[in-house]
Design a protein around this motif. Structure first.
Motif, PDB file in Angstrom:
ATOM      1  N   SER A 109      33.454  23.733  40.992  1.00 34.46           N
ATOM      2  CA  SER A 109      32.690  24.833  40.559  1.00 34.46           C
ATOM      3  C   SER A 109      32.936  25.240  39.023  1.00 34.46           C
ATOM      4  CB  SER A 109      32.719  26.228  41.417  1.00 34.46           C
ATOM      5  OG  SER A 109      31.874  26.920  40.824  1.00 34.46           O
ATOM      6  N   THR A 110      34.473  25.652  38.717  1.00 37.75           N
ATOM      7  CA  THR A 110      34.725  26.065  37.482  1.00 37.75           C
ATOM      8  C   THR A 110      36.072  25.588  36.897  1.00 37.75           C
ATOM      9  OG1 THR A 110      35.743  28.217  38.173  1.00 37.75           O
ATOM     10  CG2 THR A 110      33.298  28.077  37.757  1.00 37.75           C
ATOM     11  N   SER A 111      36.381  25.571  35.823  1.00 40.94           N
ATOM     12  CA  SER A 111      37.810  25.277  35.267  1.00 40.94           C
ATOM     13  C   SER A 111      38.609  26.297  35.694  1.00 40.94           C
ATOM     14  CB  SER A 111      37.492  25.122  33.735  1.00 40.94           C
ATOM     15  OG  SER A 111      37.379  26.439  33.021  1.00 40.94           O
ATOM     16  N   SER A 112      38.268  27.607  36.053  1.00 39.30           N
ATOM     17  CA  SER A 112      39.158  28.636  36.258  1.00 39.30           C
ATOM     18  C   SER A 112      39.634  28.458  37.983  1.00 39.30           C
ATOM     19  CB  SER A 112      38.462  30.045  36.186  1.00 39.30           C
ATOM     20  OG  SER A 112      38.117  30.181  34.928  1.00 39.30           O
ATOM     21  N   ILE A 113      38.622  28.115  38.669  1.00 34.94           N
ATOM     22  CA  ILE A 113      38.825  27.765  40.003  1.00 34.94           C
ATOM     23  C   ILE A 113      40.042  26.418  40.163  1.00 34.94           C
ATOM     24  CG2 ILE A 113      38.118  27.107  42.280  1.00 34.94           C
ATOM     25  CD1 ILE A 113      35.534  28.941  41.450  1.00 34.94           C
ATOM     26  N   GLN A 114      39.792  25.406  39.302  1.00 31.76           N
ATOM     27  CA  GLN A 114      40.457  24.315  39.184  1.00 31.76           C
ATOM     28  C   GLN A 114      42.055  24.488  38.900  1.00 31.76           C
ATOM     29  OE1 GLN A 114      38.442  21.693  36.690  1.00 31.76           O
ATOM     30  NE2 GLN A 114      36.650  21.451  38.156  1.00 31.76           N
ATOM     31  N   ASP A 115      42.000  25.473  37.891  1.00 35.57           N
ATOM     32  CA  ASP A 115      43.435  25.938  37.276  1.00 35.57           C
ATOM     33  C   ASP A 115      44.068  26.801  38.225  1.00 35.57           C
ATOM     34  OD1 ASP A 115      42.892  24.355  34.968  1.00 35.57           O
ATOM     35  OD2 ASP A 115      42.543  25.962  33.771  1.00 35.57           O
ATOM     36  N   ARG A 116      43.432  27.584  39.111  1.00 38.44           N
ATOM     37  CA  ARG A 116      44.044  28.698  39.783  1.00 38.44           C
ATOM     38  C   ARG A 116      44.608  27.921  41.071  1.00 38.44           C
ATOM     39  NH1 ARG A 116      39.751  33.633  39.123  1.00 38.44           N
ATOM     40  NH2 ARG A 116      40.276  33.931  36.857  1.00 38.44           N
ATOM     41  N   PHE A 117      43.821  26.836  41.473  1.00 41.84           N
ATOM     42  CA  PHE A 117      44.200  25.786  42.438  1.00 41.84           C
ATOM     43  C   PHE A 117      45.432  25.120  42.019  1.00 41.84           C
ATOM     44  CE2 PHE A 117      44.275  21.304  44.106  1.00 41.84           C
ATOM     45  CZ  PHE A 117      44.516  21.659  45.471  1.00 41.84           C
ATOM     46  N   LEU A 118      45.495  24.628  40.864  1.00 43.42           N
ATOM     47  CA  LEU A 118      46.718  23.767  40.436  1.00 43.42           C
ATOM     48  C   LEU A 118      47.915  24.577  40.427  1.00 43.42           C
ATOM     49  CD1 LEU A 118      44.965  21.695  37.846  1.00 43.42           C
ATOM     50  CD2 LEU A 118      45.978  21.039  39.953  1.00 43.42           C
ATOM     51  N   GLY A 119      47.745  25.795  39.992  1.00 41.13           N
ATOM     52  CA  GLY A 119      48.870  26.884  40.117  1.00 41.13           C
ATOM     53  C   GLY A 119      49.575  27.215  41.268  1.00 41.13           C
ATOM     54  N   TYR A 120      48.531  27.265  42.427  1.00 36.95           N
ATOM     55  CA  TYR A 120      48.855  27.261  43.843  1.00 36.95           C
ATOM     56  C   TYR A 120      49.656  26.107  44.449  1.00 36.95           C
ATOM     57  CZ  TYR A 120      47.299  26.159  48.527  1.00 36.95           C
ATOM     58  OH  TYR A 120      47.135  25.875  50.022  1.00 36.95           O
ATOM     59  N   TYR A 121      48.870  25.079  43.899  1.00 39.00           N
ATOM     60  CA  TYR A 121      49.544  23.806  44.279  1.00 39.00           C
ATOM     61  C   TYR A 121      50.970  23.649  43.706  1.00 39.00           C
ATOM     62  CZ  TYR A 121      49.794  18.777  45.654  1.00 39.00           C
ATOM     63  OH  TYR A 121      50.193  17.515  46.099  1.00 39.00           O
ATOM     64  N   LYS A 122      51.252  23.848  42.577  1.00 40.17           N
ATOM     65  CA  LYS A 122      52.636  23.606  41.908  1.00 40.17           C
ATOM     66  C   LYS A 122      53.478  24.443  42.701  1.00 40.17           C
ATOM     67  CE  LYS A 122      55.460  24.576  37.786  1.00 40.17           C
ATOM     68  NZ  LYS A 122      56.004  23.441  38.002  1.00 40.17           N
ATOM     69  N   SER A 123      53.243  25.903  43.025  1.00 37.22           N
ATOM     70  CA  SER A 123      54.090  26.679  43.829  1.00 37.22           C
ATOM     71  C   SER A 123      54.527  26.025  45.144  1.00 37.22           C
ATOM     72  CB  SER A 123      53.417  27.832  44.059  1.00 37.22           C
ATOM     73  OG  SER A 123      53.996  28.853  44.667  1.00 37.22           O
ATOM     74  N   LEU A 124      53.407  25.549  45.833  1.00 36.21           N
ATOM     75  CA  LEU A 124      53.760  24.780  46.981  1.00 36.21           C
ATOM     76  C   LEU A 124      54.813  23.744  46.938  1.00 36.21           C
ATOM     77  CD1 LEU A 124      50.381  24.521  48.902  1.00 36.21           C
ATOM     78  CD2 LEU A 124      52.125  26.418  49.010  1.00 36.21           C
ATOM     79  N   LEU A 125      54.631  22.919  45.882  1.00 30.71           N
ATOM     80  CA  LEU A 125      55.106  21.623  45.665  1.00 30.71           C
ATOM     81  C   LEU A 125      56.683  22.041  45.490  1.00 30.71           C
ATOM     82  CD1 LEU A 125      52.988  19.606  43.215  1.00 30.71           C
ATOM     83  CD2 LEU A 125      53.825  18.976  45.502  1.00 30.71           C
ATOM     84  N   GLU A 126      56.966  23.114  44.440  1.00 29.78           N
ATOM     85  CA  GLU A 126      58.272  23.575  44.142  1.00 29.78           C
ATOM     86  C   GLU A 126      59.262  24.036  45.252  1.00 29.78           C
ATOM     87  OE1 GLU A 126      58.334  26.529  40.872  1.00 29.78           O
ATOM     88  OE2 GLU A 126      57.852  24.987  39.527  1.00 29.78           O
ATOM     89  N   HIS A 127      58.407  24.544  46.505  1.00 25.98           N
ATOM     90  CA  HIS A 127      58.898  25.175  47.677  1.00 25.98           C
ATOM     91  C   HIS A 127      58.844  24.009  48.675  1.00 25.98           C
ATOM     92  CE1 HIS A 127      58.303  28.822  45.449  1.00 25.98           C
ATOM     93  NE2 HIS A 127      59.353  29.201  46.246  1.00 25.98           N
ATOM     94  N   LYS A 128      58.447  22.885  48.501  1.00 24.50           N
ATOM     95  CA  LYS A 128      58.563  21.738  49.313  1.00 24.50           C
ATOM     96  C   LYS A 128      57.670  22.087  50.664  1.00 24.50           C
ATOM     97  CE  LYS A 128      62.728  19.404  48.192  1.00 24.50           C
ATOM     98  NZ  LYS A 128      62.711  20.122  46.716  1.00 24.50           N
ATOM     99  N   VAL A 129      56.455  22.739  50.246  1.00 20.68           N
ATOM    100  CA  VAL A 129      55.661  22.990  51.388  1.00 20.68           C
ATOM    101  C   VAL A 129      54.247  22.207  51.386  1.00 20.68           C
ATOM    102  CG1 VAL A 129      53.810  24.808  52.129  1.00 20.68           C
ATOM    103  CG2 VAL A 129      56.062  25.553  51.525  1.00 20.68           C
ATOM    104  N   GLU A 130      54.044  21.460  52.449  1.00 18.35           N
ATOM    105  CA  GLU A 130      52.788  20.485  52.395  1.00 18.35           C
ATOM    106  C   GLU A 130      51.599  21.203  52.038  1.00 18.35           C
ATOM    107  OE1 GLU A 130      50.576  17.480  55.634  1.00 18.35           O
ATOM    108  OE2 GLU A 130      52.280  18.816  56.320  1.00 18.35           O
ATOM    109  N   LEU A 131      50.791  20.379  51.293  1.00 20.66           N
ATOM    110  CA  LEU A 131      49.245  21.023  51.066  1.00 20.66           C
ATOM    111  C   LEU A 131      48.454  20.481  52.015  1.00 20.66           C
ATOM    112  CD1 LEU A 131      47.055  22.151  49.341  1.00 20.66           C
ATOM    113  CD2 LEU A 131      47.095  20.057  47.964  1.00 20.66           C
ATOM    114  N   LYS A 132      47.794  21.234  52.989  1.00 18.99           N
ATOM    115  CA  LYS A 132      46.970  20.746  54.135  1.00 18.99           C
ATOM    116  C   LYS A 132      45.572  20.646  53.559  1.00 18.99           C
ATOM    117  CE  LYS A 132      50.258  22.487  57.337  1.00 18.99           C
ATOM    118  NZ  LYS A 132      50.419  23.617  58.720  1.00 18.99           N
ATOM    119  N   GLN A 133      44.901  19.820  53.611  1.00 20.96           N
ATOM    120  CA  GLN A 133      43.399  19.295  53.215  1.00 20.96           C
ATOM    121  C   GLN A 133      42.616  20.619  54.016  1.00 20.96           C
ATOM    122  OE1 GLN A 133      42.466  17.672  50.563  1.00 20.96           O
ATOM    123  NE2 GLN A 133      44.352  17.203  50.375  1.00 20.96           N
TER     124      GLN A 133
END
Length: 338
Positions: A194-218
């Motif tokens: 939808s928007t670049s803002s939603i994409q960037d917020r998702f990427l910030g969320y995903y980076k946090s999961l990665l750093e804590h070794k939490v799986e991203l579930k589709q």
């Protein structure tokens, strides 16, 4: 209040020259920002009104800035955040002796790439585009000779200056907050296309999961709107996450309403965090923990860049990030086990 207040009246009140007052009111060099502000405030208090038409004819400027908002962000469903931003833009423009002309870009004009009539009638000196527009319309806007600044979104066309909140870092921080409170099953709510803002917020969320070794579930990436930006019913995963990161407060408000209808309680059964800190963050029960967007700073930057580009068309600012901050309320519960 005296009628027909002159620059001399303002100058006498402050013990400065009329030339200084003129420079300050017209944003010319040679006067400190502090004194400019003092002169403008006094002029407003005294009811000073300059002849805008004569000034416009003399300098070849309209002293208007067009603010384009796509209609999908201006409807009753989504007006809260963008209305606040537009009001801030208008206030900042007035402080600089300019006025904002709001243009709601309807979907038909966006599709056909029709520019606003105020552009063809030469009623504005530049444009601030508030809210994501289509790539085709961006290319149309890119071709006009007037200064333009994107606000609250950006695009691959890096040569167009943009002012955005630091979406990536804000979402990263608020997801970290959930993880530090024991959450490991965290969903993200937002249409990634939808928007670049939603994409960037998702990427910030995903980076946090990665750093804590939490799986991203589709099945934990939940859609909140259709391709036209209209909100849709949010589908709750079969296994309820312990927390949801929503791309904005209104979506979080809709989600909490949906969860309540299904018999769940926030934060007892699941926590909810979001973005913006607009009215939906406070009318939702419980109040939402959210990333506050610094609307005033964004508006100040967008206006400042536009006016600087009017003075010097070669001036560029690139992509400017404005940092937000987390506002803590009662929508998050600390957990130890699932």
């Amino acid at each position: 209040m005296k009628n027909n207040v002159t620059m001399r009246d303002i100058a006498d009140q402050l013990g400065v020259s009329s030339v200084t007052v003129s420079k300050a009111l017209n944003d010319k060099d040679g006067v400190s920002e502090e004194l400019k502000l003092k002169i403008k405030h006094l002029a407003e208090e005294m009811g000073y009104r300059y002849n805008a038409m004569a000034k416009s004819m003399k300098e070849g400027l309209s002293y208007n800035i067009g603010v384009i908002v796509p209609e999908r962000f201006a409807g009753m469903e989504q007006s809260s955040f963008y209305l606040n931003v537009y009001q801030s833009i208008s206030r900042v423009l007035e402080n600089h002796g300019y006025y904002g002309i709001l243009h709601i870009l309807n979907s038909e004009d966006e599709k056909k790439q029709n520019l606003p009539r105020i552009y063809y009638e030469q009623k504005v000196d530049g444009f601030i585009i508030l809210g994501q527009i289509s790539k085709e319309y961006i290319e149309k806007i890119q071709g006009i000779e007037l200064p333009k600044v994107f606000l609250d979104f950006y695009d691959e066309h890096a040569e167009i200056d943009s002012v955005i909140t630091d979406n990536f870092y804000g979402a990263y921080e608020i997801t970290n907050y959930l993880l530090h409170n024991g959450h490991r099953e965290i969903a993200y709510v937002g249409n990634l296309y939808s928007t670049s803002s939603i994409q960037d917020r998702f990427l910030g969320y995903y980076k946090s999961l990665l750093e804590h070794k939490v799986e991203l579930k589709q099945d934990y990436i939940l859609n909140d709107r259709d391709e036209h930006g209209t909100y849709i019913d949010i589908s709750i995963p079969e296994r309820l996450p312990t927390a949801f990161v929503c791309n904005c407060d209104q979506v979080a408000h809709n989600l909490v309403h949906k969860l309540t209808k299904l018999g769940y309680k926030v934060p007892e059964d699941c926590s909810v965090v979001s973005f913006d800190n607009d009215i939906y963050a406070t009318i939702t029960e419980p109040g939402l923990t959210t990333v506050e967007v610094d609307i005033e700073e964004m508006a100040n930057n967008a206006v400042s860049f536009t006016l600087e580009k009017i003075k010097d068309p070669k001036k560029t600012f690139g992509r400017v990030l404005v940092k937000g901050k987390i506002v803590y309320r009662k929508s998050v519960r600390k957990i130890t086990t699932r």
